[in-house]
Design an enzyme around this catalytic site. Structure first.
Site, short mmCIF file in Angstrom:
data_model
loop_
_atom_site.label_atom_id
_atom_site.label_comp_id
_atom_site.label_asym_id
_atom_site.label_seq_id
_atom_site.Cartn_x
_atom_site.Cartn_y
_atom_site.Cartn_z
N THR A 125 0.83 -1.00 -0.04
CA THR A 125 -0.11 0.13 0.16
C THR A 125 0.65 1.16 0.20
O THR A 125 1.92 1.32 0.75
CB THR A 125 -0.76 -0.12 1.11
OG1 THR A 125 -1.49 1.44 1.35
CG2 THR A 125 -0.12 -0.27 2.59
N ASP A 127 0.34 3.92 1.38
CA ASP A 127 -0.24 4.71 2.41
C ASP A 127 0.79 4.60 3.63
O ASP A 127 1.02 5.21 4.25
CB ASP A 127 -1.56 4.64 2.83
CG ASP A 127 -2.42 4.81 1.92
OD1 ASP A 127 -2.44 5.66 0.81
OD2 ASP A 127 -3.64 4.34 1.89
O1 F6P Z 1 -4.91 3.05 -0.18
C1 F6P Z 1 -4.10 3.86 -1.37
C2 F6P Z 1 -4.93 5.04 -1.64
O2 F6P Z 1 -4.42 5.65 -2.86
C3 F6P Z 1 -5.34 6.17 -0.63
O3 F6P Z 1 -3.90 6.85 -0.39
C4 F6P Z 1 -6.39 6.84 -1.04
O4 F6P Z 1 -6.79 7.68 -0.03
C5 F6P Z 1 -7.15 5.69 -1.81
O5 F6P Z 1 -6.46 4.80 -2.10
C6 F6P Z 1 -7.98 6.12 -3.04
O6 F6P Z 1 -8.74 5.11 -3.29
P1 F6P Z 1 -9.37 4.88 -4.75
O7 F6P Z 1 -8.32 4.70 -5.84
O8 F6P Z 1 -10.25 3.76 -4.57
O9 F6P Z 1 -9.94 6.09 -5.28
#
Ligand code: F6P
Length: 322
Positions: A125, A127
């Site tokens: 991830t 994050d």
């Molecule tokens: O978990 C990774 C991430 O990129 C986060 O940083 C972000 O809040 C989220 O996913 C965005 O999710 P999606 O790609 O589903 O819009």
């Protein structure tokens, strides 16, 4: 001979492909049959699973995203969905599943484990909010993308005496923002973990302007109470006092794209190896991650029941340096 399936789930992260390649090749090196599940848990539920060989994972090491596809799957949050997934795996005689993903994905994986299916997780991830590993696949690349953006924005900021609010991803976790802010020499970093008074940010900008700084960079975590848009709104009412003109840049999914860094390719390759070794010794229901430079396994139960904290020492350091 074992049959092992691999899937990628949740937000894609640069380096996922390197992890898939490593899982598949390390499994084949053991003489096992390897299977790829398309589109994360949705593909698992619908039985979208096929055998993959060494050549199927050739030429993907340097490519971002995931050749297997990924998804955030609502149905898998139900026990019925998970049982469907297990049935699909059992129909193909699959002995174990490797799940490459972050928090949500490893929670789903933990539930598969509690239902009795042998699983191993691989930490991935951008994050870096996954408990049980100091580093996850994708973090290094995402951080470098944020840093490159900050460096580039600084030149325009200086040319125009502007302050840029750079919003970085990270969901509820400030890790990426904190690291990007330290590495990019930000004047201020707003994090979800630290209560911030926007007046203090305004004051920082005003002082920087008064001291003759030509630019200012404020790094904002997307999960901070005052994200970039909220700060812009706040500053609109305080324009006269800031000095700098304000612009905002939201990096968003740009941070998840592109080629994985050398660090992420190596980390992912190690994690893939770690996952296959864990399966070989029957160490199931664990997350493969990295701690103190060693590849480790931590029980998924521990992973999903803890919240990873950012380092308050680094928050202090950022304050001193800005
Ligand atoms: O978990 C990774 C991430 O990129 C986060 O940083 C972000 O809040 C989220 O996913 C965005 O999710 P999606 O790609 O589903 O819009």
């Amino acid at each position: 001979m074992k049959r092992v399936a691999v899937l990628t789930s949740g937000g894609d992260a640069p380096g996922m492909n390197a992890a898939i390649r490593s899982v598949v090749r390390c499994g084949i090196a053991k003489g096992w049959m390897m299977y790829g599940v398309k589109n994360g848990y949705s593909g698992l539920i619908s039985g979208n699973i096929r055998e993959i060989g060494t050549r199927d994972v050739g030429g993907i090491l340097q490519i971002g995203g995931t050749i297997l596809g990924s998804a955030r799957c609502e149905e898998f949050k139900t026990e019925e969905g998970r049982l469907k997934g297990i049935r699909a795996l059992r129909q193909l005689g699959i002995d174990a599943l490797v799940v490459i993903g972050g928090n949500g994905s490893q929670t789903g994986n933990y539930y598969l484990h509690t239902l009795g299916f042998p699983v191993v997780g691989v930490a991935s991830t951008i994050d870096n909010d996954l408990y049980g590993t100091e580093m996850a696949i994708g973090v290094d690349t995402a951080l470098n993308i944020a840093l490159e953006a900050i460096d580039r924005l600084k030149t325009t900021a200086s040319s125009h005496q502007r302050a840029f609010l750079v919003e970085v991803m990270g969901r509820d976790c400030g890790y990426l923002a904190l690291m990007a802010g330290i590495a990019g020499g930000a004047e201020y970093i707003l994090l979800p973990e630290v209560e911030t008074d926007p007046e203090e940010v305004a004051e920082t900008l005003r002082l920087a302007y008064e001291h003759g700084k030509e630019h200012a960079i404020i790094v904002v975590a997307e999960g901070a109470k005052y994200n970039a848009s909220a700060l812009v709104k706040y500053f609109e009412q305080h324009k006269d006092r800031l000095g700098f003109k304000i612009r905002e840049t939201i990096l968003g999914h740009v941070q998840r794209g592109g080629e994985p860094s050398a660090y992420d390719r190596i980390l992912a390759s190690k994690f893939g190896y770690g996952a296959i070794e864990a399966i070989d010794r029957g160490d199931f229901g664990v997350l493969v991650g990295q701690n103190k430079d060693e590849i480790t396994t931590v029980p998924l139960e521990e992973v999903v029941s803890h919240k990873k904290e950012i380092s308050m020492e680094l928050v202090k350091l950022a304050r001193i340096l800005d």
